[in-house]
Design a protein around this motif. Structure first.
Motif, PDB file in Angstrom:
ATOM      1  N   ARG A  45       6.092 -10.947  18.705  1.00 41.53           N
ATOM      2  CA  ARG A  45       6.256 -12.274  18.118  1.00 41.53           C
ATOM      3  C   ARG A  45       5.714 -13.395  18.984  1.00 41.53           C
ATOM      4  O   ARG A  45       5.998 -14.556  18.742  1.00 41.53           O
ATOM      5  CB  ARG A  45       7.741 -12.525  17.854  1.00 41.53           C
ATOM      6  N   GLN A  46       4.935 -13.033  20.027  1.00 43.42           N
ATOM      7  CA  GLN A  46       4.411 -14.082  20.896  1.00 43.42           C
ATOM      8  C   GLN A  46       3.072 -13.680  21.499  1.00 43.42           C
ATOM      9  O   GLN A  46       2.759 -12.509  21.628  1.00 43.42           O
ATOM     10  CB  GLN A  46       5.420 -14.407  22.003  1.00 43.42           C
ATOM     11  N   VAL A  47       2.299 -14.711  21.844  1.00 40.82           N
ATOM     12  CA  VAL A  47       1.055 -14.546  22.578  1.00 40.82           C
ATOM     13  C   VAL A  47       1.290 -15.200  23.931  1.00 40.82           C
ATOM     14  O   VAL A  47       1.810 -16.320  23.999  1.00 40.82           O
ATOM     15  CB  VAL A  47      -0.126 -15.233  21.855  1.00 40.82           C
ATOM     16  N   ASN A  83      -0.660  -5.535  16.026  1.00 39.94           N
ATOM     17  CA  ASN A  83       0.702  -5.524  15.490  1.00 39.94           C
ATOM     18  C   ASN A  83       1.272  -6.932  15.351  1.00 39.94           C
ATOM     19  O   ASN A  83       2.064  -7.192  14.449  1.00 39.94           O
ATOM     20  CB  ASN A  83       1.604  -4.638  16.358  1.00 39.94           C
ATOM     21  N   PHE A  84       0.868  -7.847  16.208  1.00 38.25           N
ATOM     22  CA  PHE A  84       1.256  -9.257  16.110  1.00 38.25           C
ATOM     23  C   PHE A  84       0.756  -9.823  14.773  1.00 38.25           C
ATOM     24  O   PHE A  84       1.500 -10.461  14.037  1.00 38.25           O
ATOM     25  CB  PHE A  84       0.653 -10.029  17.293  1.00 38.25           C
ATOM     26  N   PHE A 105       2.954 -18.823  23.420  1.00 40.75           N
ATOM     27  CA  PHE A 105       2.861 -19.357  22.056  1.00 40.75           C
ATOM     28  C   PHE A 105       3.776 -18.509  21.180  1.00 40.75           C
ATOM     29  O   PHE A 105       3.661 -17.280  21.208  1.00 40.75           O
ATOM     30  CB  PHE A 105       1.446 -19.187  21.479  1.00 40.75           C
ATOM     31  N   THR A 106       4.643 -19.121  20.390  1.00 39.67           N
ATOM     32  CA  THR A 106       5.354 -18.355  19.371  1.00 39.67           C
ATOM     33  C   THR A 106       4.359 -18.050  18.259  1.00 39.67           C
ATOM     34  O   THR A 106       3.305 -18.693  18.161  1.00 39.67           O
ATOM     35  CB  THR A 106       6.532 -19.153  18.781  1.00 39.67           C
ATOM     36  N   LYS A 107       4.690 -17.103  17.417  1.00 37.28           N
ATOM     37  CA  LYS A 107       3.807 -16.778  16.291  1.00 37.28           C
ATOM     38  C   LYS A 107       3.580 -18.012  15.424  1.00 37.28           C
ATOM     39  O   LYS A 107       2.460 -18.319  15.034  1.00 37.28           O
ATOM     40  CB  LYS A 107       4.383 -15.639  15.463  1.00 37.28           C
ATOM     41  N   GLN A 108       4.645 -18.753  15.165  1.00 34.25           N
ATOM     42  CA  GLN A 108       4.538 -19.951  14.325  1.00 34.25           C
ATOM     43  C   GLN A 108       3.592 -20.985  14.956  1.00 34.25           C
ATOM     44  O   GLN A 108       2.712 -21.510  14.280  1.00 34.25           O
ATOM     45  CB  GLN A 108       5.916 -20.556  14.102  1.00 34.25           C
TER      46      GLN A 108
END
Length: 188
Positions: A45-47, A83-84, A105-108
């Motif tokens: 869920r994050q980069v 997968n992200f 970074f959050t996915k959003q």
């Protein structure tokens, strides 16, 4: 954050307003040695962008043997991107093997930049391509002898031999720690 912006600017141009937007979209996070950035069985869920430290991508074989697939060092993105993007569970772990400082970074937030910054998708795609290339390119060729694999490890990761545990290097090379110790002794 300066390191992140310098990294991004390798892949495209941004104006000051866009840079400020990116800086507002991230948080700094610290991972202690052995903590996970992402885990097998969970949806990433994050980069992340590594400012300090080293992480590794690893998985377990069907016999329960831990296998290190890659190392990721400072000034590089870290993410299980396929997968992200697909919102699917990862088959790998991404683990800090030193204390780490990352920009996250959050996915959003990652996706909102695509809607806000003209050209972000192009920049993002180039960054992700580099990330995927680095993760795949550096895997050792098991058909080579162990000494050759270790020499290639030293070439690909010149600063890591004295920064990370020998167990992780041995896992990456597909040898025991004893074999790695013999190889290292013979190379000196």
């Amino acid at each position: 954050m300066k390191e992140l912006i310098e990294y991004i600017l390798q892949f495209g141009n941004l104006n000051q307003q866009q840079i400020e937007l990116i800086n507002k979209s991230v948080v700094v996070k610290e991972l202690r040695k052995d903590e996970y950035f992402s885990e097998a069985g969970k949806i990433p869920r994050q980069v992340g962008f590594i400012i300090e430290g080293v992480v590794r991508g690893c998985y377990y074989s069907n016999k329960g043997v831990e296998i290190t697939r890659c190392f990721i060092t400072e000034n590089n993105l870290v993410v299980d991107y396929p997968n992200f993007e697909l919102n699917s569970p990862s088959s790998e772990y991404i683990q800090a093997i030193t204390d780490c400082k990352l920009v996250i970074f959050t996915k959003q937030n990652w996706e909102e930049l695509s809607h806000t910054i003209v050209g972000w998708d192009n920049i993002k795609n180039k960054m992700v391509q580099k990330c995927l290339y680095q993760k795949s390119r550096k895997s050792p060729v098991i058909s080579q002898d162990a000494t050759t694999r270790y020499a290639e490890f030293l070439e690909n990761y010149p600063t890591l031999a004295n920064r990370i545990a020998l167990s992780h290097i041995a896992s990456y090379l597909g040898v025991t720690q004893q074999s790695l110790s013999r190889i290292r002794k013979n190379i000196r």
